[in-house]
Write a protein that holds these residues in place. Structure first.
Motif, PDB file in Angstrom:
ATOM      1  N   VAL A   1       0.828  -1.243   0.051  1.00 21.04           N
ATOM      2  CA  VAL A   1       0.125   0.014  -0.138  1.00 21.04           C
ATOM      3  C   VAL A   1       0.855   1.052   0.038  1.00 21.04           C
ATOM      4  CG1 VAL A   1      -1.688   1.444   1.421  1.00 21.04           C
ATOM      5  CG2 VAL A   1      -2.077  -1.235   1.212  1.00 21.04           C
ATOM      6  N   ALA A   2       1.994   1.382   0.879  1.00 20.23           N
ATOM      7  CA  ALA A   2       2.736   2.384   0.911  1.00 20.23           C
ATOM      8  C   ALA A   2       3.538   2.574  -0.489  1.00 20.23           C
ATOM      9  CB  ALA A   2       3.884   2.290   1.980  1.00 20.23           C
ATOM     10  N   ASP A   3       3.739   1.333  -1.194  1.00 17.17           N
ATOM     11  CA  ASP A   3       4.447   1.697  -2.579  1.00 17.17           C
ATOM     12  C   ASP A   3       3.396   2.488  -3.494  1.00 17.17           C
ATOM     13  OD1 ASP A   3       6.945   0.861  -1.848  1.00 17.17           O
ATOM     14  OD2 ASP A   3       6.621  -1.265  -2.873  1.00 17.17           O
ATOM     15  N   ARG A   4       2.188   2.051  -3.484  1.00 16.36           N
ATOM     16  CA  ARG A   4       1.391   2.511  -4.456  1.00 16.36           C
ATOM     17  C   ARG A   4       1.217   3.883  -4.284  1.00 16.36           C
ATOM     18  NH1 ARG A   4      -1.826  -1.465  -7.079  1.00 16.36           N
ATOM     19  NH2 ARG A   4      -1.867  -3.284  -6.034  1.00 16.36           N
ATOM     20  N   THR A   5       1.129   4.365  -2.931  1.00 22.60           N
ATOM     21  CA  THR A   5       0.941   5.898  -2.686  1.00 22.60           C
ATOM     22  C   THR A   5       2.017   6.438  -3.131  1.00 22.60           C
ATOM     23  OG1 THR A   5       1.973   5.519  -0.388  1.00 22.60           O
ATOM     24  CG2 THR A   5      -0.633   5.407  -0.636  1.00 22.60           C
ATOM     25  N   THR A   6       3.336   6.145  -3.008  1.00 23.07           N
ATOM     26  CA  THR A   6       4.598   6.832  -3.519  1.00 23.07           C
ATOM     27  C   THR A   6       4.681   6.565  -5.082  1.00 23.07           C
ATOM     28  OG1 THR A   6       5.902   4.932  -2.986  1.00 23.07           O
ATOM     29  CG2 THR A   6       5.604   6.488  -1.167  1.00 23.07           C
ATOM     30  N   GLY A   7       4.050   5.949  -5.764  1.00 20.58           N
ATOM     31  CA  GLY A   7       4.286   5.826  -7.276  1.00 20.58           C
ATOM     32  C   GLY A   7       5.104   4.708  -7.587  1.00 20.58           C
ATOM     33  N   HIS A   8       5.513   4.018  -6.845  1.00 23.09           N
ATOM     34  CA  HIS A   8       6.686   2.773  -7.099  1.00 23.09           C
ATOM     35  C   HIS A   8       5.837   1.707  -7.433  1.00 23.09           C
ATOM     36  CE1 HIS A   8       9.375   5.057  -4.347  1.00 23.09           C
ATOM     37  NE2 HIS A   8      10.053   4.912  -5.368  1.00 23.09           N
ATOM     38  N   VAL A   9       6.648   0.495  -8.340  1.00 21.45           N
ATOM     39  CA  VAL A   9       5.737  -0.698  -8.347  1.00 21.45           C
ATOM     40  C   VAL A   9       5.473  -1.344  -6.901  1.00 21.45           C
ATOM     41  CG1 VAL A   9       6.102  -2.906  -9.304  1.00 21.45           C
ATOM     42  CG2 VAL A   9       7.153  -1.304 -10.436  1.00 21.45           C
ATOM     43  N   PHE A  10       4.276  -1.707  -6.825  1.00 17.61           N
ATOM     44  CA  PHE A  10       3.760  -1.981  -5.647  1.00 17.61           C
ATOM     45  C   PHE A  10       4.322  -3.298  -4.732  1.00 17.61           C
ATOM     46  CE2 PHE A  10       1.361  -4.721  -8.447  1.00 17.61           C
ATOM     47  CZ  PHE A  10       1.130  -5.988  -7.786  1.00 17.61           C
ATOM     48  N   PHE A  11       5.121  -4.142  -5.355  1.00 19.57           N
ATOM     49  CA  PHE A  11       5.859  -5.119  -4.808  1.00 19.57           C
ATOM     50  C   PHE A  11       7.200  -4.775  -4.549  1.00 19.57           C
ATOM     51  CE2 PHE A  11       5.466  -6.452  -9.251  1.00 19.57           C
ATOM     52  CZ  PHE A  11       6.851  -6.537  -9.721  1.00 19.57           C
ATOM     53  N   GLN A  12       7.594  -3.510  -5.084  1.00 18.78           N
ATOM     54  CA  GLN A  12       9.104  -3.304  -4.887  1.00 18.78           C
ATOM     55  C   GLN A  12       9.631  -3.403  -3.297  1.00 18.78           C
ATOM     56  OE1 GLN A  12      10.930  -2.125  -7.741  1.00 18.78           O
ATOM     57  NE2 GLN A  12      12.622  -2.879  -6.330  1.00 18.78           N
ATOM     58  N   THR A  13       9.162  -2.669  -2.467  1.00 19.41           N
ATOM     59  CA  THR A  13       9.506  -2.457  -1.175  1.00 19.41           C
ATOM     60  C   THR A  13       9.401  -3.909  -0.551  1.00 19.41           C
ATOM     61  OG1 THR A  13       8.882  -0.229  -0.872  1.00 19.41           O
ATOM     62  CG2 THR A  13       9.131  -1.618   1.211  1.00 19.41           C
ATOM     63  N   PRO A  14       8.193  -4.555  -0.702  1.00 17.31           N
ATOM     64  CA  PRO A  14       8.112  -6.111  -0.146  1.00 17.31           C
ATOM     65  C   PRO A  14       9.280  -7.100  -0.640  1.00 17.31           C
ATOM     66  CG  PRO A  14       5.944  -5.148  -0.586  1.00 17.31           C
ATOM     67  CD  PRO A  14       7.042  -4.290  -1.290  1.00 17.31           C
ATOM     68  N   ALA A  15       9.603  -6.785  -1.709  1.00 18.99           N
ATOM     69  CA  ALA A  15      10.695  -7.689  -2.243  1.00 18.99           C
ATOM     70  C   ALA A  15      11.865  -7.325  -1.991  1.00 18.99           C
ATOM     71  CB  ALA A  15      10.774  -7.557  -4.027  1.00 18.99           C
ATOM     72  N   LEU A  16      12.238  -6.428  -1.746  1.00 19.99           N
ATOM     73  CA  LEU A  16      13.525  -5.640  -0.930  1.00 19.99           C
ATOM     74  C   LEU A  16      13.775  -6.041   0.467  1.00 19.99           C
ATOM     75  CD1 LEU A  16      13.685  -2.121  -2.547  1.00 19.99           C
ATOM     76  CD2 LEU A  16      15.484  -4.160  -3.134  1.00 19.99           C
ATOM     77  N   LEU A  17      12.232  -5.914   1.145  1.00 20.62           N
ATOM     78  CA  LEU A  17      12.391  -6.251   2.584  1.00 20.62           C
ATOM     79  C   LEU A  17      12.608  -7.846   2.832  1.00 20.62           C
ATOM     80  CD1 LEU A  17      11.925  -5.355   5.378  1.00 20.62           C
ATOM     81  CD2 LEU A  17       9.427  -5.682   5.261  1.00 20.62           C
ATOM     82  N   ALA A  18      12.011  -8.459   1.622  1.00 21.50           N
ATOM     83  CA  ALA A  18      12.306  -9.780   1.984  1.00 21.50           C
ATOM     84  C   ALA A  18      13.561 -10.191   1.556  1.00 21.50           C
ATOM     85  CB  ALA A  18      11.428 -10.650   0.760  1.00 21.50           C
ATOM     86  N   LEU A  19      14.349  -9.703   0.621  1.00 19.46           N
ATOM     87  CA  LEU A  19      15.841  -9.817   0.543  1.00 19.46           C
ATOM     88  C   LEU A  19      16.583  -9.392   1.904  1.00 19.46           C
ATOM     89  CD1 LEU A  19      18.291  -9.934  -1.130  1.00 19.46           C
ATOM     90  CD2 LEU A  19      18.061  -7.936  -1.838  1.00 19.46           C
ATOM     91  N   ALA A  20      16.073  -8.245   2.652  1.00 25.92           N
ATOM     92  CA  ALA A  20      16.613  -7.805   4.054  1.00 25.92           C
ATOM     93  C   ALA A  20      16.809  -8.935   4.793  1.00 25.92           C
ATOM     94  CB  ALA A  20      16.227  -6.536   4.312  1.00 25.92           C
TER      95      ALA A  20
END
Length: 452
Positions: free
Chosen positions: A193-212
């Motif tokens: 949801v946060a990604d959608r509000t900032t205009g990023h691809v909506f799975f970008q942050t979850p993917a990076l968080l999974a990597l973290a």
């Protein structure tokens, strides 16, 4: 200093190992479950872009949907597509788990955990960079092949000489599962949801968080996990290089890689191990099928929104974690078959209530019984199976068990959803509830062999 004293100094304490296993598995599962609430949106995303690979797979889903008479509705299509992706993931685990387990018997648990965790990190990098459905599928394939952390963690717990410690360790693995599947999806949905509000691809942050999470897991394994397989216990079983023993379903049900080893268990113990493997497969085949169709039922009968579905699974996760942390880890050695029998028997009224539920209160009453059983059966069966095999066979034994579970999870949803749409929700849930008599009968065989 005597050899005995040296081993006492070197050997890691059971409590420390259990704590480390709990943390590393929780980190792994948090990263793994971030994607779960996003799968329907990801499918819609690639459908809207007209992706060629997606359209090809959609044709297969449409054929299955039309054959079963499933209504052409977005919600049902998302569930079916997610189930197809999930079955692919389970089939890959079916292939990789016994091989990884056997390799860990030769090289040790810690090196294989580091290798598979690095593989998971690679898969999350692919996900973060994916802009086509083909790349997304590559991410799932890499993850399916490398997702052996659970079988390796159960092998680590199986290495413990104390039965009470093994039981506590298996229960804590269950707690890590419950917490991971409760917290991870919520985090994934929030950051999407946060990604959608900032205009990023909506799975970008979850993917990076999974990597973290996966990177933190790798570092934690490197710094904190001791090797639990002793030098004397290391070694490949004679059947390891015969891949038929590790990939053929019939050989897996027979635990042939263990039977053909240099130091196989006695005949009675092998028969009991095979009986427990059949119970495990049969239980997960029935359970995973109804778990999959639960989303159909709640949407069709109660018109649950995605938020209500999320609340339902959150309830299930909380109940499971409470049961595993309170009751399951305190089950005394020798009482596990009784506990499994009681839990499987509980599933019969649980699914009868869910199948006949006429309001949400009755549904949740069935879900409470369902959650209790789910919290008990797999940890207890894992504890029972971990008692079989020599120290150098634990990885193979637990890997085969995990492989049988993956095969059940790949087949169960397909069969159950077919019955659901061809015969109706009530028939599906009542018929499957009655079918739990089968693993109960198989469990009686294992109990009788133990008595003998």
């Amino acid at each position: 200093m005597s050899d005995t004293s040296k081993s006492e100094v070197v050997a890691p304490s059971s409590s420390k190992v259990i704590g480390v296993v709990f943390v590393l598995l929780l980190l792994d599962l948090l990263g793994f479950t971030l994607i779960l609430p996003l799968l329907p949106s990801i499918m819609d995303h690639y459908a809207q872009t007209g992706d060629a690979a997606y359209q090809s797979l959609q044709s297969a889903v449409n054929f299955f949907r039309e054959a079963l008479g499933i209504p052409m509705e977005k919600k049902y299509n998302s569930v079916l597509f997610g189930g197809l992706i999930g079955s692919l993931f389970s089939l890959l685990q079916f292939l990789s788990s016994p091989i990884t387990g056997a390799l860990s018997d030769g090289f040790g648990r810690r090196p294989l955990l580091l290798v598979t965790t690095m593989g998971m990190m690679t898969s999350y990098v692919v996900w973060a960079l994916s802009r086509s459905f083909a790349t997304f599928l590559l991410f799932r394939v890499i993850g399916g092949v490398c997702k052996s952390n659970v079988s390796l963690c159960t092998a680590i717990v199986a290495d413990m000489p104390c039965p009470k410690a093994r039981n506590r360790g298996m229960a804590m693995i269950g707690v890590a599962f419950s917490l991971g599947f409760t917290v991870g999806p919520v985090m994934g949905a929030y950051f999407a949801v946060a990604d959608r509000t900032t205009g990023h691809v909506f799975f970008q942050t979850p993917a990076l968080l999974a990597l973290a999470f996966s990177t933190a897991d790798f570092i934690f394994i490197w710094l904190a996990l001791p090797e639990t397989l002793t030098q004397d216990g290391k070694g490949f079983s004679s059947g390891f290089w015969d891949f038929r023993d590790l990939l053929n379903p019939l050989a897996l049900f027979s635990f042939s890689a263990v039977t053909r080893s240099k130091d196989p268990p006695s005949g009675d113990r092998m028969q009991r191990l095979k009986a427990l493997g059949r119970v495990y497969f049969c239980y997960l085949f029935l359970f995973s099928g109804l778990e999959f169709t639960l989303s159909f039922l709640t949407h069709q009968r109660f018109h649950f929104s995605s938020m209500q579905q999320g609340k339902m699974f959150f309830f299930i996760g909380v109940v499971m974690a409470s049961v595993q942390g309170g009751y399951a880890r305190r089950i005394q050695p020798g009482r596990h078959i009784t506990a499994v029998r009681m839990a499987i028997a509980t599933l019969i009224p649980a699914f009868v209530l869910i199948g006949l539920s006429w309001n949400v209160t009755v549904l949740y009453a069935g879900l409470a019984l369902y959650s209790f059983a789910a919290a008990v059966v797999v940890p207890c069966l894992s504890t029972l199976v971990s008692d079989h095999g020599s120290p150098g066979q634990k990885g193979t034994v637990m890997g085969i068990l995990r492989s049988l579970g993956a095969l059940a999870r790949a087949l169960g949803p397909v069969v159950s959803s077919s019955v659901y749409w061809l015969a109706g929700a009530q028939i599906c849930f009542l018929l499957t509830a009655a079918s739990f008599i089968i693993p109960l009968c198989l469990l009686s065989t294992a109990r009788r062999l133990k008595a003998e």
